[in-house]
Scaffold this active site. Structure first.
Site, PDB file in Angstrom:
ATOM      1  N   GLY A 147      96.614  40.381  58.636  1.00  0.00           N
ATOM      2  CA  GLY A 147      96.543  41.823  58.812  1.00  0.00           C
ATOM      3  C   GLY A 147      97.626  42.547  58.031  1.00  0.00           C
ATOM      4  N   GLY A 192      94.897  35.645  57.263  1.00  0.00           N
ATOM      5  CA  GLY A 192      94.313  36.719  58.047  1.00  0.00           C
ATOM      6  C   GLY A 192      95.374  37.467  58.829  1.00  0.00           C
ATOM      7  CG  HIS A 250      88.166  34.445  67.905  1.00  0.00           C
ATOM      8  ND1 HIS A 250      88.393  35.123  69.079  1.00  0.00           N
ATOM      9  CD2 HIS A 250      88.563  35.305  66.914  1.00  0.00           C
ATOM     10  CE1 HIS A 250      88.872  36.325  68.824  1.00  0.00           C
ATOM     11  NE2 HIS A 250      88.990  36.456  67.525  1.00  0.00           N
TER      12      HIS A 250
END
Length: 369
Positions: A215, A213, A274
């Site tokens: 980006g 993840g 999260h």
């Protein structure tokens, strides 16, 4: 010297009222305060969009309102009387300072807070301000009570508001995708400096590292700069990595973390878990477990460890982010240590270590043995 303790209560802040009436008035004020606090957020957004902090910073001195207005870019007919009202709020909240000049003019200067909304610098929270206070992010909060009543079976608050989940919105709206990526990426530099200071030798033995993840690769670029021996893999959805710039020592890989994760000595996950429910996190962490060596591998998680009763400097911000996740994500939440322990137990990580650093997030190491 003997100290005498008074039996008298402190004087009332109101005149001619009983203790009961005073308590009622103070309670009323508290509700007014929280009802209207959104105005602070939008005043902050306005000064970021107008680049007020950068205007003052470029002149290297406090400026009058007239001087600020004269330096606004691409603003053909600014209204200084309206800007005065915005700046009054920002001074009250200590985003800017204000002092009188010898001629009686108010001069506005930078504070420790306004230095974080400079846009002509690498260390900034300005893109995060523009993301979090954007209507796409703010409007879903109007659906919070519906979610409490019905759960997310009919979609998250974000979905009910926009017809897309947050990550779907990023894939279909290029402007929002750019805003989202910039908002996420701006924290990379200063958070990573806190990671280096608090983790020091944690990356030394790692030869290959996957940022799950990641980006557009900002976090991985900072890691490889600090530890050039590491071969970095920046892993995210195809539409995300397709816009990622080239970095020395980093390979961009598109894929789905719920299906598989590229193999490496260690996995790095910054502020990703999260966003997801426990069930989703179990899938991600199981894939991470498969991707690392049995004896020497580890997962390095950078995320909140929430202490709802805590009084540390970032505690209230963590609780606020939990509300953001409530509105934006299905099952996403900020997790307590007990919540993290549950995830590790379910995914084959019998040992973990929490390292507090001088940042909004903590480092959580999870080990397969």
């Amino acid at each position: 010297m003997e100290t005498v303790l008074s039996n008298h209560s402190p004087p009332s802040v109101f005149k001619g009222v009983s203790k009961e009436e005073e308590e009622s008035l103070l309670g009323q004020i508290e509700i007014w305060k929280y009802m209207t606090q959104f105005t602070d957020s939008f005043a902050l957004k306005a000064v970021v969009e107008l680049r007020i902090a950068d205007i003052i910073d470029r002149q290297c001195k406090p400026l009058s309102l007239t001087e600020i207005v004269q330096n606004l870019e691409d603003v053909p007919s600014p209204d200084s009387t309206l800007l005065l009202r915005v700046m009054r709020v920002m001074v009250r909240r200590k985003i800017f300072s204000a002092e009188k000049s010898e001629t009686g003019e108010i001069l506005y200067g930078l504070t420790r807070a306004s230095k974080w909304i400079l846009q002509d610098t690498k260390v900034t929270l300005a893109p995060s301000v523009l993301l979090e206070i954007h209507p796409i992010h703010m409007n879903p909060f109007n659906f919070m009570s519906d979610i409490v009543k019905e759960g997310t079976k009919n979609g998250t608050a974000f979905f009910r508001c926009h017809g897309y989940d947050q990550f779907e919105m990023a894939s279909v709206d290029p402007k929002f995708n750019e805003l989202f990526n910039k908002g996420q990426a701006c924290t990379t530099g200063f958070v990573f400096r806190a990671v280096i200071a608090g983790y020091k030798d944690g990356f030394n033995q790692i030869q290959t590292l996957v940022d799950v993840g990641g980006g557009i690769g900002g976090s991985m670029s900072e890691i490889v700069k600090a530890y050039p021996h590491i071969q970095g893999i920046n892993f995210d959805l195809p539409h995300v990595v397709s816009t990622a710039p080239k970095y020395d020592g980093i390979t961009h890989v598109g894929g789905d973390m719920f299906v598989s994760v590229p193999s490496a000595d260690a996995i790095y996950i910054k502020w990703i878990l999260h966003d997801w429910s426990d069930g989703h996190c179990v899938k991600i962490l199981k894939n991470c477990r498969k991707a690392i060596p049995e004896k020497t591998g580890k997962v390095i998680i950078l995320d909140h460890v929430l202490d709802p009763e805590g009084d540390e400097p970032f505690t209230d911000i963590g609780i606020a982010f939990d509300m953001i996740l409530f509105a934006h994500n299905s099952g996403g939440k900020e997790r307590t240590e007990e919540n993290w322990k549950y995830l590790f137990r379910e995914t084959g990580f019998p040992r973990y270590n929490i390292i507090k650093i001088n940042a909004l997030l903590s480092i959580i190491e999870a080990f397969p043995i």
